[in-house]
Design an enzyme around this catalytic site. Structure first.
Site, PDB file in Angstrom:
ATOM      1  N   CYS A 118       0.877  -1.181   0.000  1.00  0.00           N
ATOM      2  CA  CYS A 118       0.000   0.000   0.000  1.00  0.00           C
ATOM      3  C   CYS A 118       0.907   1.222   0.000  1.00  0.00           C
ATOM      4  O   CYS A 118       2.102   1.097  -0.307  1.00  0.00           O
ATOM      5  CB  CYS A 118      -1.002  -0.023   1.158  1.00  0.00           C
ATOM      6  SG  CYS A 118      -0.306   0.070   2.808  1.00  0.00           S
ATOM      7  N   MET A 143      -1.768  -2.093   5.492  1.00  0.00           N
ATOM      8  CA  MET A 143      -1.804  -3.515   5.130  1.00  0.00           C
ATOM      9  C   MET A 143      -1.317  -4.379   6.290  1.00  0.00           C
ATOM     10  O   MET A 143      -1.890  -5.438   6.570  1.00  0.00           O
ATOM     11  CB  MET A 143      -0.941  -3.772   3.890  1.00  0.00           C
ATOM     12  CG  MET A 143      -1.567  -3.331   2.586  1.00  0.00           C
ATOM     13  SD  MET A 143      -3.029  -4.318   2.186  1.00  0.00           S
ATOM     14  CE  MET A 143      -3.194  -3.914   0.429  1.00  0.00           C
ATOM     15  N   HIS A 171      13.366 -15.096  12.461  1.00  0.00           N
ATOM     16  CA  HIS A 171      13.068 -15.060  13.899  1.00  0.00           C
ATOM     17  C   HIS A 171      11.576 -15.091  14.207  1.00  0.00           C
ATOM     18  O   HIS A 171      11.175 -15.671  15.216  1.00  0.00           O
ATOM     19  CB  HIS A 171      13.662 -13.794  14.531  1.00  0.00           C
ATOM     20  CG  HIS A 171      15.157 -13.835  14.626  1.00  0.00           C
ATOM     21  ND1 HIS A 171      15.880 -12.934  15.378  1.00  0.00           N
ATOM     22  CD2 HIS A 171      16.076 -14.666  14.067  1.00  0.00           C
ATOM     23  CE1 HIS A 171      17.175 -13.212  15.276  1.00  0.00           C
ATOM     24  NE2 HIS A 171      17.318 -14.247  14.473  1.00  0.00           N
TER      25      HIS A 171
HETATM   26  C1  RB5 Z   1      -4.145   5.196   0.562  1.00  0.00           C
HETATM   27  O1  RB5 Z   1      -4.228   6.559   0.283  1.00  0.00           O
HETATM   28  C2  RB5 Z   1      -3.217   4.963   1.718  1.00  0.00           C
HETATM   29  O2  RB5 Z   1      -3.801   5.408   2.895  1.00  0.00           O
HETATM   30  C3  RB5 Z   1      -2.872   3.500   1.821  1.00  0.00           C
HETATM   31  O3  RB5 Z   1      -2.278   3.075   0.639  1.00  0.00           O
HETATM   32  C4  RB5 Z   1      -1.911   3.105   2.917  1.00  0.00           C
HETATM   33  O4  RB5 Z   1      -0.790   3.921   2.925  1.00  0.00           O
HETATM   34  C5  RB5 Z   1      -2.481   2.914   4.245  1.00  0.00           C
HETATM   35  O5  RB5 Z   1      -1.779   2.516   5.199  1.00  0.00           O
END
Ligand code: RB5
Length: 141
Positions: free
Chosen positions: A64, A70, A97
């Site tokens: 992301c 993520m 680990h």
């Molecule tokens: C999307 O604008 C952004 O918030 C996403 O890709 C990510 O960085 C979130 O953690």
């Protein structure tokens, strides 16, 4: 099989990683997204992580903007140990680990060359077991 997914903020880097997979004959399953239209990263993280928990895929890459959203989403799922990394040492050690099964990368954080090195370090590393095993087992309880 490696599961890979991204949101709109990680689409360009995901495409670069997929090119690397193709060039190196690494098998993967792409869970999207498939363009830069806005999507919610928890939805993609959930699909990638479900494929790992079910055993369909052995590990996953999530991209992301920062890698952070993520990783937060992935770590909510039982059986997933996700690490957001922007240095190769951590990408290697989190497998050795922590037995991490998901690597999260921020497209807005690391360059494309470094991102490929993160993926290589993560995928080529092996969990060391030993003293780390009991700790990883505690994570799952
Ligand atoms: C999307 O604008 C952004 O918030 C996403 O890709 C990510 O960085 C979130 O953690």
């Amino acid at each position: 099989m490696i599961a890979i997914g991204c949101d709109h903020g990680g689409f360009t880097l995901k495409s670069t990683i997929i090119k690397y997979f193709d060039e190196n004959r690494i098998k993967y399953k792409d869970f999207g997204c498939f363009n830069t239209e806005s999507v919610d990263y928890p939805d993609i993280a959930q699909e990638v992580c479900k494929s790992i928990v079910s055993g369909e895929c052995e590990s996953g890459i999530l991209v992301c903007g920062t890698g952070i959203g993520m990783s937060i989403a992935a770590n909510k799922i039982k059986g997933i140990r996700a690490a957001c990394c922007s240095d190769t040492f951590s990408a290697k050690l989190t497998k050795e680990h922590n037995d991490s099964n998901v690597l999260c990368i921020g497209e807005r954080v690391v360059g494309q060359g470094l991102a490929i090195m993160l993926v290589e370090n993560f995928l080529n590393a092996k969990f060391e077991g030993g003293r780390h095993l009991a700790r990883v087992e505690k994570l799952e309880k």
